[in-house]
Motif scaffolding. Sequence first.
Motif, PDB file in Angstrom:
ATOM      1  N   LYS A 271       0.818  -1.215   0.000  1.00 39.56           N
ATOM      2  CA  LYS A 271       0.000   0.000   0.000  1.00 39.56           C
ATOM      3  C   LYS A 271       0.853   1.267   0.000  1.00 39.56           C
ATOM      4  O   LYS A 271       0.402   2.322  -0.440  1.00 39.56           O
ATOM      5  CB  LYS A 271      -0.926   0.024   1.216  1.00 39.56           C
ATOM      6  CG  LYS A 271      -0.221   0.204   2.548  1.00 39.56           C
ATOM      7  CD  LYS A 271      -1.173   0.132   3.721  1.00 39.56           C
ATOM      8  CE  LYS A 271      -0.442   0.270   5.045  1.00 39.56           C
ATOM      9  NZ  LYS A 271       0.112   1.616   5.260  1.00 39.56           N
TER      10      LYS A 271
ATOM     11  N   LYS B 134       2.823   0.689  -4.038  1.00 37.91           N
ATOM     12  CA  LYS B 134       1.890   0.309  -5.110  1.00 37.91           C
ATOM     13  C   LYS B 134       2.599   0.087  -6.444  1.00 37.91           C
ATOM     14  O   LYS B 134       2.032   0.313  -7.519  1.00 37.91           O
ATOM     15  CB  LYS B 134       0.787   1.364  -5.267  1.00 37.91           C
ATOM     16  CG  LYS B 134      -0.023   1.601  -3.982  1.00 37.91           C
ATOM     17  CD  LYS B 134      -1.069   2.687  -4.177  1.00 37.91           C
ATOM     18  CE  LYS B 134      -1.784   2.995  -2.878  1.00 37.91           C
ATOM     19  NZ  LYS B 134      -2.693   1.931  -2.459  1.00 37.91           N
TER      20      LYS B 134
ATOM     21  N   GLU C 145      -5.729  -3.782  -5.842  1.00 39.09           N
ATOM     22  CA  GLU C 145      -4.282  -3.692  -5.637  1.00 39.09           C
ATOM     23  C   GLU C 145      -3.612  -5.006  -6.013  1.00 39.09           C
ATOM     24  O   GLU C 145      -2.589  -5.017  -6.707  1.00 39.09           O
ATOM     25  CB  GLU C 145      -3.967  -3.386  -4.169  1.00 39.09           C
ATOM     26  CG  GLU C 145      -4.168  -1.954  -3.734  1.00 39.09           C
ATOM     27  CD  GLU C 145      -3.761  -1.744  -2.284  1.00 39.09           C
ATOM     28  OE1 GLU C 145      -3.612  -0.577  -1.896  1.00 39.09           O
ATOM     29  OE2 GLU C 145      -3.586  -2.729  -1.543  1.00 39.09           O
TER      30      GLU C 145
ATOM     31  N   ASN D 250      -0.737   7.432  -3.367  1.00 40.04           N
ATOM     32  CA  ASN D 250      -2.039   7.184  -3.986  1.00 40.04           C
ATOM     33  C   ASN D 250      -2.588   8.393  -4.732  1.00 40.04           C
ATOM     34  O   ASN D 250      -3.585   8.284  -5.440  1.00 40.04           O
ATOM     35  CB  ASN D 250      -3.041   6.747  -2.918  1.00 40.04           C
ATOM     36  CG  ASN D 250      -4.248   6.065  -3.494  1.00 40.04           C
ATOM     37  OD1 ASN D 250      -4.113   5.084  -4.226  1.00 40.04           O
ATOM     38  ND2 ASN D 250      -5.426   6.560  -3.201  1.00 40.04           N
TER      39      ASN D 250
ATOM     40  N   ARG E 141      -2.841   2.169  -7.767  1.00 42.08           N
ATOM     41  CA  ARG E 141      -3.561   3.274  -7.108  1.00 42.08           C
ATOM     42  C   ARG E 141      -4.979   2.845  -6.778  1.00 42.08           C
ATOM     43  O   ARG E 141      -5.540   1.947  -7.378  1.00 42.08           O
ATOM     44  CB  ARG E 141      -3.607   4.500  -8.015  1.00 42.08           C
ATOM     45  CG  ARG E 141      -2.321   5.292  -8.072  1.00 42.08           C
ATOM     46  CD  ARG E 141      -2.524   6.557  -8.869  1.00 42.08           C
ATOM     47  NE  ARG E 141      -3.461   7.441  -8.196  1.00 42.08           N
ATOM     48  CZ  ARG E 141      -4.083   8.459  -8.783  1.00 42.08           C
ATOM     49  NH1 ARG E 141      -3.911   8.701 -10.064  1.00 42.08           N
ATOM     50  NH2 ARG E 141      -4.896   9.242  -8.090  1.00 42.08           N
TER      51      ARG E 141
END
Length: 352
Positions: free
Chosen positions: A40, A43, A66, A326, A348
Amino acid sequence: MTLPIETPAVLVDLDVARRNIRAFQAYADRHGIRVRPHIKTHKLPQMAELQLDAGAVGITCQKVSEAEAMVDGSPRIQDVLITYNILGAEKLARLESLNARVTLSVVGDNQTVLDALSAHFARTEKPLTVLVECNTGADRCGVATPAEAAHLARRIADAPGLRFGGLMTYPPAGAAAQVQSFMSEAKRLIEADGLVVASITSGGTPGMMRAAEAPVATEYRPGTYIYNDRSLVARGVATWEDCALTVLATVVSVPAQDRAIIDAGSKVLTSDLLGLTGYGHVLGRDDICIDQLSEEHGRLVSDGAIGLEVGEQVRIVPNHACVVTNMVDTIHVLKGGAPKTKWTVVARGHVL
């Protein structure tokens, strides 16, 4: 030094990121802990490959999308844990497709989620591995007691289409003792019921260098450690030199002696405070506070003369690196302090 990059931009120093990866992997190897980094933060399949090169056993994701993007982005990503209660027919169909391609595990902390997973995967050729999520003090998701964990473990083991894979937790920093106590008792109860606890997975960057204080956990899932950020420097677990991700911004106005405006606002620095004052740290300028953000403006203030000029670039360590990643489609990769290439942030959080 002025960089030939249009601002605002997110920069990642690859040399620092590699150093951060190796530092925790070395610690984990010394203590016999498997590493399953949470993607996270970056990514990026390229970063995941660096983590695998160092010795990671697989990756952690928080969303089906993801996981799909990471698996599609690298043939080397073959072992994925999604640490989220997954609900909804469309997500389950996509989960089935992923499960057919790689070694996949998910988590659950309630019967409704387990029933939905079982109803779907009972119709498939390959069962889905499910871990019980446990609350060891963070008070987010997770069953509240070891007895509840043992109960759900048995329900998973007996459910058509599912396979019990172990226990998962995301503890608060400094909770190694709680992890050890909870997971040890849960493991004892589950094994007494005749089941094997193949994995006990814990995580969190702030406490990662104390992971060995909960030896019951066989695996650890740090995320932010690859980049670090202002919140981790404030906690004392990283230094500015350990921060691989920065935001490059340009001063667009100096309307007063003690005030300057940059072209980085909430659309790149984000509104996360994480208990801090201000929205990031301007490297080399401890006297400056980023005290206000609008969408495209950031306000820098100082108790004395701001000492900045229009057109000057500044580099900012954000409060929270994960959400900054993100916000952008691409990152600029630095090697030896200089820009070398751009990578697309493939995982993202697009809403499908």
